[in-house]
Design an enzyme around this catalytic site. Structure first.
Site, PDB file in Angstrom:
ATOM      1  N   GLY A  55       1.040  -0.991  -0.087  1.00  0.00           N
ATOM      2  CA  GLY A  55      -0.195  -0.038   0.027  1.00  0.00           C
ATOM      3  C   GLY A  55       0.877   1.398   0.095  1.00  0.00           C
ATOM      4  O   GLY A  55       2.140   1.109   0.325  1.00  0.00           O
ATOM      5  N   CYS A  82       5.207  -6.425   1.957  1.00  0.00           N
ATOM      6  CA  CYS A  82       5.288  -4.643   1.732  1.00  0.00           C
ATOM      7  C   CYS A  82       4.872  -4.048   2.901  1.00  0.00           C
ATOM      8  O   CYS A  82       4.979  -4.147   4.127  1.00  0.00           O
ATOM      9  CB  CYS A  82       4.978  -4.285   0.414  1.00  0.00           C
ATOM     10  N   TYR A  83       3.934  -3.160   2.599  1.00  0.00           N
ATOM     11  CA  TYR A  83       3.052  -2.394   3.667  1.00  0.00           C
ATOM     12  C   TYR A  83       2.485  -3.295   4.626  1.00  0.00           C
ATOM     13  O   TYR A  83       2.243  -2.985   5.834  1.00  0.00           O
ATOM     14  CB  TYR A  83       1.981  -1.468   2.724  1.00  0.00           C
ATOM     15  N   HIS A 169       8.156  -7.999  -2.915  1.00  0.00           N
ATOM     16  CA  HIS A 169       6.891  -8.330  -3.358  1.00  0.00           C
ATOM     17  C   HIS A 169       7.290  -9.964  -4.127  1.00  0.00           C
ATOM     18  O   HIS A 169       7.620 -10.138  -5.128  1.00  0.00           O
ATOM     19  CB  HIS A 169       6.444  -7.423  -4.364  1.00  0.00           C
ATOM     20  N   GLU A 171       5.290 -11.719  -5.320  1.00  0.00           N
ATOM     21  CA  GLU A 171       4.119 -11.884  -6.398  1.00  0.00           C
ATOM     22  C   GLU A 171       4.497 -11.565  -7.967  1.00  0.00           C
ATOM     23  O   GLU A 171       3.922 -11.800  -8.757  1.00  0.00           O
ATOM     24  CB  GLU A 171       2.726 -11.252  -6.227  1.00  0.00           C
ATOM     25  N   ASP A 227     -13.757 -12.343 -24.204  1.00  0.00           N
ATOM     26  CA  ASP A 227     -14.380 -11.744 -23.047  1.00  0.00           C
ATOM     27  C   ASP A 227     -16.006 -11.830 -22.734  1.00  0.00           C
ATOM     28  O   ASP A 227     -16.667 -12.467 -22.156  1.00  0.00           O
ATOM     29  CB  ASP A 227     -13.790 -10.321 -22.562  1.00  0.00           C
ATOM     30  N   LYS A 369      -6.670 -12.046 -18.883  1.00  0.00           N
ATOM     31  CA  LYS A 369      -7.066 -12.484 -19.810  1.00  0.00           C
ATOM     32  C   LYS A 369      -6.861 -14.034 -20.061  1.00  0.00           C
ATOM     33  O   LYS A 369      -7.607 -14.712 -20.781  1.00  0.00           O
ATOM     34  CB  LYS A 369      -6.356 -11.890 -21.072  1.00  0.00           C
TER      35      LYS A 369
HETATM   36  P1  XMP Z   1      -3.942  -1.214 -24.573  1.00  0.00           P
HETATM   37  O1  XMP Z   1      -4.441  -0.426 -25.912  1.00  0.00           O
HETATM   38  O2  XMP Z   1      -4.664  -0.137 -23.450  1.00  0.00           O
HETATM   39  O3  XMP Z   1      -4.920  -2.286 -24.975  1.00  0.00           O
HETATM   40  O4  XMP Z   1      -2.698  -1.285 -24.229  1.00  0.00           O
HETATM   41  C1  XMP Z   1      -4.603  -3.230 -23.578  1.00  0.00           C
HETATM   42  C2  XMP Z   1      -5.497  -4.310 -24.153  1.00  0.00           C
HETATM   43  O5  XMP Z   1      -7.058  -4.028 -24.129  1.00  0.00           O
HETATM   44  C3  XMP Z   1      -7.712  -4.276 -25.458  1.00  0.00           C
HETATM   45  N1  XMP Z   1      -8.599  -2.922 -25.280  1.00  0.00           N
HETATM   46  C4  XMP Z   1      -9.804  -3.009 -25.039  1.00  0.00           C
HETATM   47  N2  XMP Z   1     -10.659  -3.968 -24.589  1.00  0.00           N
HETATM   48  N3  XMP Z   1     -12.351  -2.522 -24.434  1.00  0.00           N
HETATM   49  C5  XMP Z   1     -11.943  -3.420 -24.375  1.00  0.00           C
HETATM   50  O6  XMP Z   1     -12.606  -4.620 -24.117  1.00  0.00           O
HETATM   51  C6  XMP Z   1     -11.486  -1.630 -24.670  1.00  0.00           C
HETATM   52  O7  XMP Z   1     -11.915  -0.238 -24.902  1.00  0.00           O
HETATM   53  C7  XMP Z   1     -10.092  -1.772 -25.142  1.00  0.00           C
HETATM   54  N4  XMP Z   1      -9.223  -0.834 -25.392  1.00  0.00           N
HETATM   55  C8  XMP Z   1      -8.365  -1.623 -25.477  1.00  0.00           C
HETATM   56  C9  XMP Z   1      -6.626  -4.139 -26.340  1.00  0.00           C
HETATM   57  O8  XMP Z   1      -6.801  -4.493 -27.554  1.00  0.00           O
HETATM   58  C10 XMP Z   1      -5.374  -4.824 -25.798  1.00  0.00           C
HETATM   59  O9  XMP Z   1      -5.669  -6.333 -25.946  1.00  0.00           O
END
Ligand code: XMP
Length: 513
Positions: A55, A82-83, A169, A171, A227, A369
């Site tokens: 923290g 850590c904290y 850390h 983790e 997702d 993911k």
């Molecule tokens: P960035 O561009 O932030 O993206 O490095 C990281 C991951 O997130 C995805 N991404 C999104 N996914 N809604 C989503 O569901 C969004 O608005 C959005 N913007 C970025 C991007 O493709 C990458 O996998």
């Protein structure tokens, strides 16, 4: 609750979900809760172990966040990180103060290998430190089990009371033997069997969704990406036909994607869902006309999305819940936790204030993911869908720099299709975290068939990443890039130049806007 659980108490650190994820990697279920979770609630969960996170505060400062001392008398093993280590020391009578030398980054720590947490760890081991305060002296009945030249208490333990603490850390990946230490805590000290699997997450979530939804109607925002597909199938298993999936084709999808999504989730597909496809391309293009600022584009697409859902919901009548496939990196990067806003992720920060639903359900909110993919496999979703690369909610809207038009969408769709096709042909698509074509807003002079051209440049991006929070530009074979480039300039009208993006994240992000 029979399932073995370890709970993480959040004191405001950066890596709280990462700790939970590491515990789940030991095949033990783990949840994150606020630091001041009541003792009754903790008892009701009957956890096998508790972890205090890091923290940003000082335990002796006026902003200190501290739990009650009674937690140490529950008889549940506790690991302070850590904290969290400092909080444990401070509450139990040790002394925490500003360190004369702060430690930050990879640090060699000398550990006592007879300590329970360091079983199987090298005597000198590289750990990730990030602290300006330190434990100057451990509480009375504690034994110091690790130190560095400038940190006298880099770890301590009181096995009689089941209390353990580390200043570094374990983790993060930079702590080379961190997983061994966490495994020792979770499996040996807490005595967990380590028999939890993602299917247990699926089962528990299905049950939790059923309890929450009751007889209510649920609407799911299905984009066809990993997702939202996992969220949709999870919900379908939980509440069956109480669920309606609405798939909005906002005209910002990859080439042919709308039809592919319909083939899987529509009436001809394997799932017994209520499925509605809304073809809203024109509506989105009209809204986006003249808009060039990335956040404004994101917000606008997100808002329009919700409006379309609201309209569909009204047609269905009395919809109580909206389901979204938000995952953990979306949550932090949208700045909902204490970090800065990088981008308003679609479906998170991009939500308008007045949403016409009783509640939003985000069953994947705690997962990374690769954990979502695991859950997808447990749900029996076909591999080609589960291993599909991520696609952002605002779609090609954030891959077209500047104003979005139907013509630019066509260009980026065609270029991206060629790129994906060639990477698959070369057999390198599976090694990459994400890859796509984007359309720069740059036009430049070229020559084709003795004619001058003044056309757009397409940017190709390919990154290696496992968590999408950091990424490295992939070193694609030059021959493949050459083929892709030739095909794009020859086959996609309006493009006369192809660029490859060599930037990592940070400093760039994966998407262009
Ligand atoms: P960035 O561009 O932030 O993206 O490095 C990281 C991951 O997130 C995805 N991404 C999104 N996914 N809604 C989503 O569901 C969004 O608005 C959005 N913007 C970025 C991007 O493709 C990458 O996998």
């Amino acid at each position: 609750m029979k399932r073995e659980t370890v709970i993480v108490l959040d004191f405001g650190g950066q890596y709280n979900q990462l700790i939970a994820r590491r515990v789940r990697e030991c095949n033990v279920y783990c949840e994150v809760h606020p630091y001041n979770l009541s003792l009754e609630k903790i008892r009701a969960m009957n956890p096998k172990g508790i972890i205090f996170t890091g923290g940003p505060n000082s335990v002796y400062g006026k902003d200190a966040v501290l739990c009650g001392k009674e937690i140490f008398d529950l008889g549940i093993p506790i690991l302070g990180i850590c904290y969290g280590a400092q909080a444990m020391a401070h509450l139990l009578g040790g002394r925490v103060t500003t360190a004369p030398v702060s430690e930050y980054g990879k640090t060699e720590v000398e550990v006592d290998r007879s300590a329970a947490i360091f079983a199987g760890v090298s005597e000198k081991t590289i750990c990730w430190m990030s602290h300006t305060d330190y434990i100057e002296s451990a509480p009375e009945d504690f034994r110091v089990t690790a130190h560095t030249p400038v940190c006298p208490v880099a770890a301590m333990e009181c096995p009689e009371r089941g209390l353990y603490a580390v200043q570094f850390h374990p983790e993060v990946m930079h702590t080379v033997e961190g997983m061994t230490m966490l495994r020792s805590f979770v499996l040996n000290i807490c005595g967990c069997k380590g028999d939890w699997k993602m299917d247990s997450f699926v089962e528990t979530t299905i049950q939790a969704v059923r309890d929450k939804v009751g007889n209510g109607k649920v609407l799911c925002a299905l984009s066809g990406g990993v997702d939202s597909s996992v969220a949709a199938v999870l919900l379908a298993k939980a509440v069956g036909k109480q669920l309606t999936c609405v798939f909005v084709d906002h005209g910002l999808l990859r080439k042919n994607e709308g039809d592919e999504v319909e083939a899987v989730f529509g009436p001809a597909g394997p799932y017994d869902l209520n499925f509605i496809r809304v073809n809203a391309q024109e509506r989105f293009y009209q809204k986006l006309a003249g808009i060039t600022e990335p956040e404004q584009k994101r917000k606008l697409i997100g808002e329009e999305f919700i409006r379309v859902f609201e309209e569909e919901a009204k047609k269905i009548g009395a919809v109580d819940f909206l389901v979204q496939g938000t995952i953990y990196p979306d949550v932090i990067e949208s700045g909902l936790e204490k970090s800065a806003v990088i981008k308003s992720h679609h479906n998170v920060g991009g939500l308008p204030d007045c949403v016409d639903f009783k509640e939003i359900i985000e069953p994947l909110r705690m997962l990374f993911k690769d954990e979502v993919r695991k859950a997808g496999r447990e749900l029996g979703i076909p591999e080609h869908l589960v291993s599909r690369q991520p696609f952002p909610g605002p779609g090609l809207g954030v891959r077209i720099i500047g104003e979005v038009t139907a013509e630019k969408v066509r260009i980026v769709q065609d270029a991206d299709y060629i790129y994906r096709e060639e990477l698959a042909k070369a057999g390198i698509d599976k090694e990459l975290g994400q890859y796509f074509a984007a359309l720069t807003n740059m036009r430049s002079v070229g020559v084709m068939g003795d004619e001058r051209t003044y056309d757009y440049a397409v940017a190709l991006r390919a990154v290696s990443t496992s968590d999408f929070m950091t990424a490295e530009a992939a070193q694609l074979p030059w021959e493949v890039l050459e083929i892709v480039t030739n095909r794009i300039v020859n086959e996609v009208k309006g493009v006369n130049r192809v660029l490859y993006d060599c930037t990592g994240k940070p400093p760039a992000t994966i998407e262009f806007e």
